[in-house]
Every structure is written in structure tokens, then in C-alpha cells.
Design an enzyme around this catalytic site. Structure first.
Site, PDB file in Angstrom:
ATOM      1  CG  ASP A   1      -2.230   0.181   1.192  1.00  0.00           C
ATOM      2  OD1 ASP A   1      -2.731   0.018   0.002  1.00  0.00           O
ATOM      3  OD2 ASP A   1      -3.002   0.385   2.279  1.00  0.00           O
TER       4      ASP A   1
ATOM      5  CG  ASP B   1      -7.894   2.330  -3.190  1.00  0.00           C
ATOM      6  OD1 ASP B   1      -6.876   2.285  -2.295  1.00  0.00           O
ATOM      7  OD2 ASP B   1      -8.937   2.222  -2.713  1.00  0.00           O
TER       8      ASP B   1
ATOM      9  CG  ASP C   1     -10.323  -0.508  -4.578  1.00  0.00           C
ATOM     10  OD1 ASP C   1     -10.650  -0.607  -3.445  1.00  0.00           O
ATOM     11  OD2 ASP C   1     -10.986  -0.683  -5.492  1.00  0.00           O
TER      12      ASP C   1
ATOM     13  CB  THR D   1      -6.518  -4.432   1.586  1.00  0.00           C
ATOM     14  OG1 THR D   1      -7.724  -4.178   2.423  1.00  0.00           O
ATOM     15  CG2 THR D   1      -5.932  -3.061   1.244  1.00  0.00           C
TER      16      THR D   1
ATOM     17  CG  HIS E   1     -16.307  -3.680   1.820  1.00  0.00           C
ATOM     18  ND1 HIS E   1     -15.211  -4.133   1.498  1.00  0.00           N
ATOM     19  CD2 HIS E   1     -16.103  -3.483   3.345  1.00  0.00           C
ATOM     20  CE1 HIS E   1     -14.147  -4.051   2.375  1.00  0.00           C
ATOM     21  NE2 HIS E   1     -14.929  -3.386   3.376  1.00  0.00           N
TER      22      HIS E   1
ATOM     23  NE  ARG F   1     -18.653  -0.095  -2.603  1.00  0.00           N
ATOM     24  CZ  ARG F   1     -17.830  -1.052  -2.329  1.00  0.00           C
ATOM     25  NH1 ARG F   1     -17.536  -1.754  -3.317  1.00  0.00           N
ATOM     26  NH2 ARG F   1     -16.945  -1.195  -1.430  1.00  0.00           N
TER      27      ARG F   1
HETATM   28  P1  AMP Z   1     -14.599  -4.202  -2.114  1.00  0.00           P
HETATM   29  O1  AMP Z   1     -13.305  -4.420  -2.910  1.00  0.00           O
HETATM   30  O2  AMP Z   1     -15.991  -4.167  -3.220  1.00  0.00           O
HETATM   31  O3  AMP Z   1     -14.957  -5.002  -0.903  1.00  0.00           O
HETATM   32  O4  AMP Z   1     -14.262  -2.523  -1.556  1.00  0.00           O
HETATM   33  C1  AMP Z   1     -13.491  -2.278  -0.815  1.00  0.00           C
HETATM   34  C2  AMP Z   1     -13.504  -0.817  -0.279  1.00  0.00           C
HETATM   35  O5  AMP Z   1     -14.669  -1.157   0.431  1.00  0.00           O
HETATM   36  C3  AMP Z   1     -12.528  -0.428   0.669  1.00  0.00           C
HETATM   37  O6  AMP Z   1     -11.626   0.148  -0.248  1.00  0.00           O
HETATM   38  C4  AMP Z   1     -13.136   0.621   1.427  1.00  0.00           C
HETATM   39  O7  AMP Z   1     -12.735   1.713   1.370  1.00  0.00           O
HETATM   40  C5  AMP Z   1     -14.704   0.161   1.305  1.00  0.00           C
HETATM   41  N1  AMP Z   1     -15.591  -0.077   2.340  1.00  0.00           N
HETATM   42  C6  AMP Z   1     -15.142  -0.055   3.672  1.00  0.00           C
HETATM   43  N2  AMP Z   1     -16.328  -0.112   4.415  1.00  0.00           N
HETATM   44  C7  AMP Z   1     -17.382   0.010   3.738  1.00  0.00           C
HETATM   45  C8  AMP Z   1     -18.651  -0.116   3.881  1.00  0.00           C
HETATM   46  N3  AMP Z   1     -19.211  -0.239   5.121  1.00  0.00           N
HETATM   47  N4  AMP Z   1     -19.663  -0.060   2.863  1.00  0.00           N
HETATM   48  C9  AMP Z   1     -19.025   0.181   1.767  1.00  0.00           C
HETATM   49  N5  AMP Z   1     -17.780   0.016   1.265  1.00  0.00           N
HETATM   50  C10 AMP Z   1     -16.878   0.005   2.430  1.00  0.00           C
HETATM   51 MG    MG Z   2     -10.383   0.930  -1.630  1.00  0.00          MG
END
Ligand code: AMP
Ligand code: MG
Length: 324
Positions: free
Chosen positions: A47, A121, A124, A126, A209, A250
Site C-alpha cells: 500500500d 487508492d 483497492d 486489500t 462492503h 454496491r
Molecule cells: P470491495 O473490494 O468491493 O470489498 O471494496 C473495498 C472498499 O470498501 C475499501 O476500499 C473500503 O474503502 C470500502 N468500504 C469499507 N467499509 C465499507 C462499507 N461499510 N460499505 C461500503 N464500502 C466500504
Molecule cells: Mg479501496
């Protein structure tokens, strides 16, 4: 003198190489070079390394430009082992990297959104990075509230002939896919599937997420029988852009109702899909508003589709979501 396109491509490709080097060491490393896959140190090292490299590339050509990135060096300065590891990986790409300069480059990313700014990012997804799965380096250039450039490096996404691609989108100029060596593979376009019951849905792996339950309800209401494709990171936007998925939902998670999306999680992907002919809004159909600072304060969740089925998906969601 490089232009925005060259800087963006060079930056995210160099960052992708560093992230993959960290992942390789995490799996194959021995002794002092080993990064434990059971803790978060690989993601920390990659990162910060990726952010240092991208900021350095931008600063070298556009020294006045503002960069809004996810990390800052405060935590790294307190961990000598991590800082030494980050510096070692960054030096593989940039000769002059030293512990002090690496921290300075990382902190070039502490800007605030303004009339013209880059948003980054560095890793993105992680969790996907740690699982040896999908992740992305996402960089965008925002000018006057509009995303003008999007660069999405996806080191683990396959293409015919290999693994690791970068999507490059210019406002009004379409979306291209390139190898991580910068070889243009071609233009990408969304699918033309109009029948929503045939949609392939992409969604987050992490249940925190998105809202997997609401997504399943939406799929049921639309008559979708195919299993959703779960992947981490903005690789989901890439899948829609190149027609491998038709919908990326999402949905707001009921456990975090006040969550607002971070701009670095969406700016590059938004343009990559939009310029490939798709449509991206929030889950209520509102345009994403990039003028609200580091988060999309005026939006809830995200819906990206091939465009053809956007309205029918929005109508279906409206019946399932709480009122705005
Ligand atoms: P994904 O790869 O789709 O799981 O998304 C990763 C991103 O989800 C990370 O970079 C976070 O910034 C973001 N994230 C963290 N908490 C939440 C949440 N409660 N709702 C939606 N996105 C989130
Ligand atoms: Mg991210």
C-alpha cells in the site's frame, strides 16, 4: 515531457509491479525477506510502496498538482521494519528512493479535493490482495467536478495471453485495455445484453462492503438465475466495462447505514465503465457527485451497468430499498 495519459499509465504500472513483487515475496520469500501472509504487513508494505511510487510519478511531471490519496506516512514512520521494506521495494522502481524521500512522496498524497486533483487508492481490495485474489491500483484525475482520466491497474485480471492489465479511460475518448508493459490491447466495450434476467452480476466478496441479501432479492426479482460473481476491488468495474459482467451493485449495508463511499474507491472505475458505454449512478439513480470532498456525501451505494438494463435494475431496487 509526459502528458496525463503517460504519467497515469506509467505510475499505476510501476505501482502494480511493486505490489506483485510484495505478493511474490509473501508466498516464496524466505528469512529476512519473508512477509507473513497471516498478518497485514504485506498489504501495509505494498500500500505505502504503491502510493509513494504513484505520487512520485505525478510530482515529477506536475509538481503543482494536488493528490488526494488514501494513506499518509504517520503509521509507517513508527515502524522501522515496514519503512525499510517499503523503501527496498520502491527502490526497485526508483533509484533515488530513501526512507526520508519515500515518506515525503507518500505525504504528497495528503491534499484536499480542489479544482484539479488526482485521486488515488494505492491498493483497492486489500482483502483480495492478501488472499492472492483480485485487487487494483486506482488513479483518477478530477477537474472541475468531473473525472477526466481514469487508470485502473488490475495485476491479477487475465487477458488472452497473460495476466495483469490496466484500463485507461479518458472523458470523451473511450476506454482502452493495455498490458502492464503498456502495450495497447484494444478498446473495451460493455455488453449489449438487454434482458435483465440474463444479467451477470458482480459484487463485493466482503459482506460488510455491500448488501448481499438485498442483491439476492434484486436478482430474484429480475429472474436472474446465474450466480453472482464476487470479486474484490474496482476489478468489478473492469468486468462491466469489458462485458464480462452486466451489473455491478454496491448496495448500502444495513449495519453501516451512514457509510458514504470514498471517492478513491470509485472515480477511476466510474470513468472506465462510462467511457466503455455503460452507466453508473448511485442505487437511487442519482449521478455521482464528485464535488463533495473525499466522500460521495450526496450518494448512497453504486450501480454500474451496461446501460441497456440500467432503468429496469433501478426500478427493481426502488421497490427493495428504504426510501431515500
Ligand atoms: P470491495 O473490494 O468491493 O470489498 O471494496 C473495498 C472498499 O470498501 C475499501 O476500499 C473500503 O474503502 C470500502 N468500504 C469499507 N467499509 C465499507 C462499507 N461499510 N460499505 C461500503 N464500502 C466500504
Ligand atoms: Mg479501496
Amino acid at each position: 515531457m509526459q502528458n496525463e495519459r503517460e504519467v497515469g499509465i506509467n505510475a499505476v504500472c510501476a505501482a502494480a509491479r511493486v505490489c506483485e513483487a510484495v505478493r511474490a515475496e509473501m508466498v516464496h520469500g524466505t528469512g529476512a525477506g519473508k512477509l507473513d501472509k497471516h498478518d497485514r504487513s504485506p498489504v501495509t508494505v505494498a500500500d505505502f510502496g504503491a502510493q509513494a511510487i504513484v505520487c512520485r510519478h505525478i510530482e515529477a511531471v506536475f509538481p503543482q498538482d494536488v493528490i488526494v490519496a488514501e494513506e499518509d506516512s504517520a503509521m509507517l514512520r513508527q515502524n522501522n521494519d515496514h519503512l525499510a521494506a517499503v523503501t527496498r521495494f520502491v527502490r526497485a522502481e526508483i533509484d533515488e528512493a530513501a526512507e526520508k524521500t519515500v515518506c515525503q512522496w507518500i505525504d504528497r498524497g495528503s491534499g484536499e479535493p480542489s479544482a484539479r486533483f488526482w485521486v488515488l487508492d494505492p491498493i483497492d481490495g486489500t482483502k483480495g490482495f492478501l488472499r492472492q485474489d483480485q485487487y487494483a491500483i486506482a488513479l483518477a484525475l478530477v477537474e472541475d467536478g468531473t473525472v477526466q482520466w481514469g487508470f485502473l491497474a488490475c495485476p491479477a485480471l487475465p487477458y488472452e495471453g497473460g495476466t495483469g492489465v490496466v484500463f485507461v479511460a479518458q472523458r470523451g475518448g473511450g476506454t482502452q485495455i493495455l498490458t502492464l508493459d503498456g502495450v495497447v490491447l484494444g478498446a473495451v466495450e460493455v455488453s449489449r445484453v438487454a434482458d435483465a434476467s440474463r444479467a451477470r452480476v458482480a459484487e463485493s466478496v466482503e459482506s460488510g462492503h455491500t448488501n448481499h441479501g438485498l442483491s439476492a432479492q434484486m436478482q430474484g426479482a429480475l429472474g436472474i438465475v446465474a450466480e453472482p460473481v464476487r470479486m474484490d476491488s474496482q476489478a468489478k468495474y473492469a468486468a462491466v466495462a469489458r462485458g464480462q459482467a452486466d451489473v455491478y451493485l454496491r448496495a448500502p449495508n444495513e449495519r453501516t447505514p451512514d457509510y458514504r463511499e470514498c471517492i478513491w474507491d470509485h472515480a477511476a472505475g466510474w470513468l472506465v465503465v462510462t467511457e466503455a458505454g455503460g452507466t453508473v449512478t448511485d442505487v437511487y439513480g442519482a449521478a455521482l457527485d464528485w464535488t463533495q470532498g473525499r466522500r460521495l456525501e450526496r450518494n448512497k451505494g453504486v450501480l454500474a451497468t451496461n446501460g441497456q438494463m440500467h432503468n429496469v435494475v433501478l426500478e427493481t431496487l426502488a421497490a427493495l430499498l428504504p426510501p431515500r
